[in-house]
Design a protein around this motif. Sequence first.
Motif, PDB file in Angstrom:
ATOM      1  N   LEU A  21     -42.001  12.159 -10.365  1.00  0.00           N
ATOM      2  CA  LEU A  21     -40.781  11.614 -10.846  1.00  0.00           C
ATOM      3  C   LEU A  21     -41.066  10.792 -12.048  1.00  0.00           C
ATOM      4  O   LEU A  21     -41.951  10.360 -12.417  1.00  0.00           O
ATOM      5  N   ARG A  22     -39.916  11.040 -13.137  1.00  0.00           N
ATOM      6  CA  ARG A  22     -39.953   9.929 -14.064  1.00  0.00           C
ATOM      7  C   ARG A  22     -38.630   8.896 -13.916  1.00  0.00           C
ATOM      8  O   ARG A  22     -37.628   9.345 -13.784  1.00  0.00           O
ATOM      9  N   LEU A  35     -23.215  12.018 -15.234  1.00  0.00           N
ATOM     10  CA  LEU A  35     -21.963  12.246 -14.581  1.00  0.00           C
ATOM     11  C   LEU A  35     -22.221  13.562 -13.496  1.00  0.00           C
ATOM     12  O   LEU A  35     -21.287  13.611 -12.487  1.00  0.00           O
ATOM     13  N   ALA A  36     -22.800  14.450 -13.799  1.00  0.00           N
ATOM     14  CA  ALA A  36     -23.262  15.442 -12.859  1.00  0.00           C
ATOM     15  C   ALA A  36     -23.746  14.966 -11.654  1.00  0.00           C
ATOM     16  O   ALA A  36     -23.267  15.651 -10.562  1.00  0.00           O
ATOM     17  N   PHE A  37     -24.673  13.986 -11.754  1.00  0.00           N
ATOM     18  CA  PHE A  37     -25.188  13.524 -10.640  1.00  0.00           C
ATOM     19  C   PHE A  37     -23.920  12.766  -9.600  1.00  0.00           C
ATOM     20  O   PHE A  37     -24.090  13.005  -8.525  1.00  0.00           O
ATOM     21  N   TRP A  82     -32.934   5.596 -13.954  1.00  0.00           N
ATOM     22  CA  TRP A  82     -32.347   7.101 -13.351  1.00  0.00           C
ATOM     23  C   TRP A  82     -33.586   7.710 -13.085  1.00  0.00           C
ATOM     24  O   TRP A  82     -34.520   7.997 -13.844  1.00  0.00           O
ATOM     25  N   LEU A  83     -33.513   8.654 -12.264  1.00  0.00           N
ATOM     26  CA  LEU A  83     -34.648   9.519 -11.662  1.00  0.00           C
ATOM     27  C   LEU A  83     -34.452  10.897 -12.045  1.00  0.00           C
ATOM     28  O   LEU A  83     -33.501  11.383 -11.756  1.00  0.00           O
ATOM     29  N   TYR A  84     -35.507  11.515 -12.590  1.00  0.00           N
ATOM     30  CA  TYR A  84     -35.569  12.783 -12.934  1.00  0.00           C
ATOM     31  C   TYR A  84     -36.901  13.258 -12.313  1.00  0.00           C
ATOM     32  O   TYR A  84     -38.093  12.658 -12.131  1.00  0.00           O
ATOM     33  N   THR A  85     -37.060  14.455 -11.497  1.00  0.00           N
ATOM     34  CA  THR A  85     -38.184  14.739 -10.986  1.00  0.00           C
ATOM     35  C   THR A  85     -39.084  15.821 -12.184  1.00  0.00           C
ATOM     36  O   THR A  85     -38.229  16.234 -13.200  1.00  0.00           O
ATOM     37  N   THR A  90     -34.177  17.513 -16.789  1.00  0.00           N
ATOM     38  CA  THR A  90     -32.856  17.285 -17.496  1.00  0.00           C
ATOM     39  C   THR A  90     -31.657  16.918 -16.223  1.00  0.00           C
ATOM     40  O   THR A  90     -30.669  16.686 -16.735  1.00  0.00           O
ATOM     41  N   ARG A  91     -32.391  16.974 -14.909  1.00  0.00           N
ATOM     42  CA  ARG A  91     -31.373  16.844 -13.763  1.00  0.00           C
ATOM     43  C   ARG A  91     -31.535  15.345 -13.157  1.00  0.00           C
ATOM     44  O   ARG A  91     -32.725  15.125 -12.687  1.00  0.00           O
ATOM     45  N   VAL A  92     -30.593  14.630 -13.324  1.00  0.00           N
ATOM     46  CA  VAL A  92     -30.626  13.165 -12.567  1.00  0.00           C
ATOM     47  C   VAL A  92     -30.696  13.513 -11.157  1.00  0.00           C
ATOM     48  O   VAL A  92     -29.566  14.102 -10.613  1.00  0.00           O
TER      49      VAL A  92
END
Length: 201
Positions: A21-22, A35-37, A82-85, A90-92
Amino acid sequence: MRAMPPPSVIVAASEFETSRLRLVASEPSMSRQVLAFVARNQAHFAPWDPPTPEGFFTVRGQRERLLKSRRAFAAGEAFRYWLYTLDDPTRVVGQAHIFSISRGAFHSAMLGYQLDQDQQGSGLMHEALQTLLAEMFSDRVRLHRIQAAHLPENLRSAAVLARLGFQPEGLAKNYLFINGQWRDHVINALLNPQFLGAPAY
């Protein structure tokens, strides 16, 4: 150039990386990703979270939220990540939030967190919170106590906290307004074993 905070303001690191993760502090440029998340997880989060304000599920609403979080972060009042793999940068897929920070004789804060429905059971939240808690208990931020609450029936959240070492302290009656009614919550806390001596005021 970013202005340096006053000496009295305690600011955590703005980004971390774990094995998968980041964790990234809030920035307005993330508004569409956030918003997508929240939009794809709206039904998933509804049974556990307070009502959302008007305009929450809009780019503008999320941008305002991110701006507010960035200001609180810079002031040392709250730290939202916020967590990103690492394999989809680019996907939360989640968030973790340290808030209601109180100093003085308390040096305590609250913890909140959310994980994408598709990532449940992956161990990602445990991985993220391990890193976040280490920062909150570090010499840089130096919190003494972190509290987290969950609905009694939210066994998955209870398991996440127990694995991190949180201890249940009791049941708070009518603690939060969730899903149309006031709901009891189990209160859990984790103490910083390295917090020695008197707190700074």
